[in-house]
Design an enzyme around this catalytic site. Structure first.
Site, PDB file in Angstrom:
ATOM      1  CE  LYS A  55      -4.630  -1.241   1.058  1.00  0.00           C
ATOM      2  NZ  LYS A  55      -4.526  -2.590   1.650  1.00  0.00           N
ATOM      3  CB  SER A  80      -8.994  -1.990   8.646  1.00  0.00           C
ATOM      4  OG  SER A  80      -8.351  -2.598   7.539  1.00  0.00           O
ATOM      5  N   GLY A 183      -9.877  -3.937  -4.511  1.00  0.00           N
ATOM      6  CA  GLY A 183      -9.488  -4.117  -5.907  1.00  0.00           C
ATOM      7  C   GLY A 183      -8.394  -3.197  -6.425  1.00  0.00           C
ATOM      8  CG  LEU A 185      -2.281  -5.916  -5.091  1.00  0.00           C
ATOM      9  CD1 LEU A 185      -1.023  -5.067  -5.316  1.00  0.00           C
ATOM     10  CD2 LEU A 185      -2.072  -6.859  -3.900  1.00  0.00           C
ATOM     11  CD  GLU A 206     -14.155 -11.496  -3.177  1.00  0.00           C
ATOM     12  OE1 GLU A 206     -14.090 -10.323  -2.777  1.00  0.00           O
ATOM     13  OE2 GLU A 206     -15.045 -11.894  -3.938  1.00  0.00           O
ATOM     14  N   GLY A 210     -16.365 -13.143   2.496  1.00  0.00           N
ATOM     15  CA  GLY A 210     -16.592 -11.807   1.933  1.00  0.00           C
ATOM     16  C   GLY A 210     -16.359 -11.824   0.443  1.00  0.00           C
ATOM     17  CG  ASP A 212     -17.143  -7.650  -1.857  1.00  0.00           C
ATOM     18  OD1 ASP A 212     -16.370  -8.277  -1.128  1.00  0.00           O
ATOM     19  OD2 ASP A 212     -16.808  -6.600  -2.443  1.00  0.00           O
ATOM     20  CB  SER A 306      -0.858  -8.175  -0.398  1.00  0.00           C
ATOM     21  OG  SER A 306      -1.546  -8.925   0.578  1.00  0.00           O
TER      22      SER A 306
HETATM   23  C1  LIG Z   1      -5.286  -3.560   1.383  1.00  0.00           C
HETATM   24  C2  LIG Z   1      -4.699  -4.908   1.361  1.00  0.00           C
HETATM   25  C3  LIG Z   1      -5.165  -5.878   0.455  1.00  0.00           C
HETATM   26  C4  LIG Z   1      -6.310  -5.621  -0.497  1.00  0.00           C
HETATM   27  O1  LIG Z   1      -5.976  -4.620  -1.417  1.00  0.00           O
HETATM   28  P1  LIG Z   1      -7.100  -3.876  -2.277  1.00  0.00           P
HETATM   29  O2  LIG Z   1      -6.364  -2.918  -3.121  1.00  0.00           O
HETATM   30  O3  LIG Z   1      -8.043  -3.218  -1.319  1.00  0.00           O
HETATM   31  O4  LIG Z   1      -7.808  -4.938  -3.049  1.00  0.00           O
HETATM   32  C5  LIG Z   1      -4.526  -7.102   0.439  1.00  0.00           C
HETATM   33  N1  LIG Z   1      -3.513  -7.388   1.287  1.00  0.00           N
HETATM   34  C6  LIG Z   1      -3.048  -6.488   2.173  1.00  0.00           C
HETATM   35  C7  LIG Z   1      -1.925  -6.869   3.062  1.00  0.00           C
HETATM   36  C8  LIG Z   1      -3.625  -5.213   2.231  1.00  0.00           C
HETATM   37  O5  LIG Z   1      -3.164  -4.330   3.120  1.00  0.00           O
END
Ligand SMILES: *Cc1c(COP(=O)(O)O)cnc(C)c1O
Length: 321
Positions: A55, A80, A183, A185, A206, A210, A212, A306
């Site tokens: 992020k 969050s 969505g 990423l 996902e 959840g 969705d 991620s």
């Molecule tokens: C935010 C996050 C995601 C999901 O990313 P989106 O861009 O909201 O789909 C996945 N893994 C981690 C560690 C995140 O912080």
């Protein structure tokens, strides 16, 4: 593609802005995983990114495009956790004041890190309050720039730079699995993938509780669900973004889901076999690869890991369960 949607040029521009600021994270392989799945798996380890998740890429890219007056006024975001840290760290690097709405039950490590970067944190109730509305209202009242966690062209273009680096390092892939909340990423990764490896299949993953985006993808329109209860706290989004969904509909092949138990299995694999701490949400992509092994035989498969931000006590409890 719709001219208002971000494209590969935007991902390349983001990569330029992030050069020398974001880490170029490692791509790791595991012989035992390759054997187990029967494929060659390349893990792009964004758990080693600055602030511990991809992020930072989207947050820093979005803040970098603000003009002087906007930077002086400051930014507001809600999250969050990881987007909060991403905006807070980017804001501190660029000397921009930041206010972040975080759920009162956010992970203590994420809360402490966000405050540690100098952001002002305001608590909200994630099951009862609309954080986006709170942030938009404050932005309006105080003249702040609102940086949403995923549904923003500069945010998703920044997120796409992780997959761009992966393709630049390993070349073409047959399939790419991406963790999926709102969505950002996935859409950014899909844009990078289609430019660098046009035949690569792109899958979002996902939590089953959840799903969705899977529902939205199959119905062809965005579906809103109640905030899902899952250990993947970075993917508790009730609805996919409008911009991210438009990109996903065009470029993504399918959406997979995995259970919390499967997330823990992947988390244990990362810890035991690769000596890596990966947060539950970061385990989505590998958990899906393990479930889909039969259909991936002999393929070259990319996995975006991620993030790695999880409290050690929670990490230990999840693995002990
Ligand atoms: C935010 C996050 C995601 C999901 O990313 P989106 O861009 O909201 O789909 C996945 N893994 C981690 C560690 C995140 O912080």
């Amino acid at each position: 593609m719709n001219p208002s949607l971000p494209d590969f040029q935007d991902v390349l521009a983001a990569a330029d802005r992030l050069r020398g600021v974001a880490h170029r994270t490692p791509v790791l392989q595991s012989r035992s995983l390759n054997q187990q799945v029967g494929a060659q798996i390349f893990m792009k380890c964004e758990n080693f990114q600055r602030m511990g998740a991809f992020k930072f890429r989207g947050g820093f890219n979005a803040l970098s495009t603000l003009n002087e007056a906007q930077r002086r006024a400051g930014v507001v975001a809600y999250s969050s956790g990881n987007h909060a840290q991403a905006v807070a760290l980017s804001a501190s690097i660029l000397s921009v004041p930041a206010t972040i709405f975080m759920p009162h039950d956010a992970s203590p490590a994420k809360l402490a890190a966000t405050k540690g970067y100098g952001a002002q944190v305001i608590a909200y109730d994630r099951y009862a309050e609309d954080a986006s509305a709170l942030a938009v209202q404050l932005a309006h009242e105080k003249g702040l720039a609102f940086i949403p966690p995923f549904d923003h062209p500069d945010v998703l273009s920044g997120q796409g730079t992780a997959a761009l680096e992966l393709f630049d390092e390993v070349g073409e892939l047959d399939a790419l699995f991406v963790c999926l909340g709102g969505g950002g990423l996935l859409s950014g990764s899909a844009i990078a993938a289609k430019a660098r490896a046009p035949h690569c299949k792109i899958y979002g993953v996902e939590p089953e509780a959840g799903n969705d985006v899977q529902q939205s993808f199959r119905q062809g329109e965005r579906v809103r669900i109640a905030t899902p209860i899952t250990i993947a706290d970075g993917a508790q989004t009730p609805m996919v973004g409008a911009i991210t969904f438009a990109v996903i509909q065009k470029l993504v092949d399918d959406i997979h889901t995995v259970t919390d138990a499967q997330l823990i299995e992947a988390m244990r694999f990362y810890a035991e076999r690769m000596k890596m701490i990966v947060e539950p949400t970061g385990c989505l992509s590998l958990a899906a690869v393990i479930q889909a092994a039969a259909s991936l035989k002999a393929q070259r498969v990319g996995v975006i890991v991620s993030g790695g931000n999880v409290d050690m006590t929670r990490f230990a409890k999840l693995l002990a369960a």
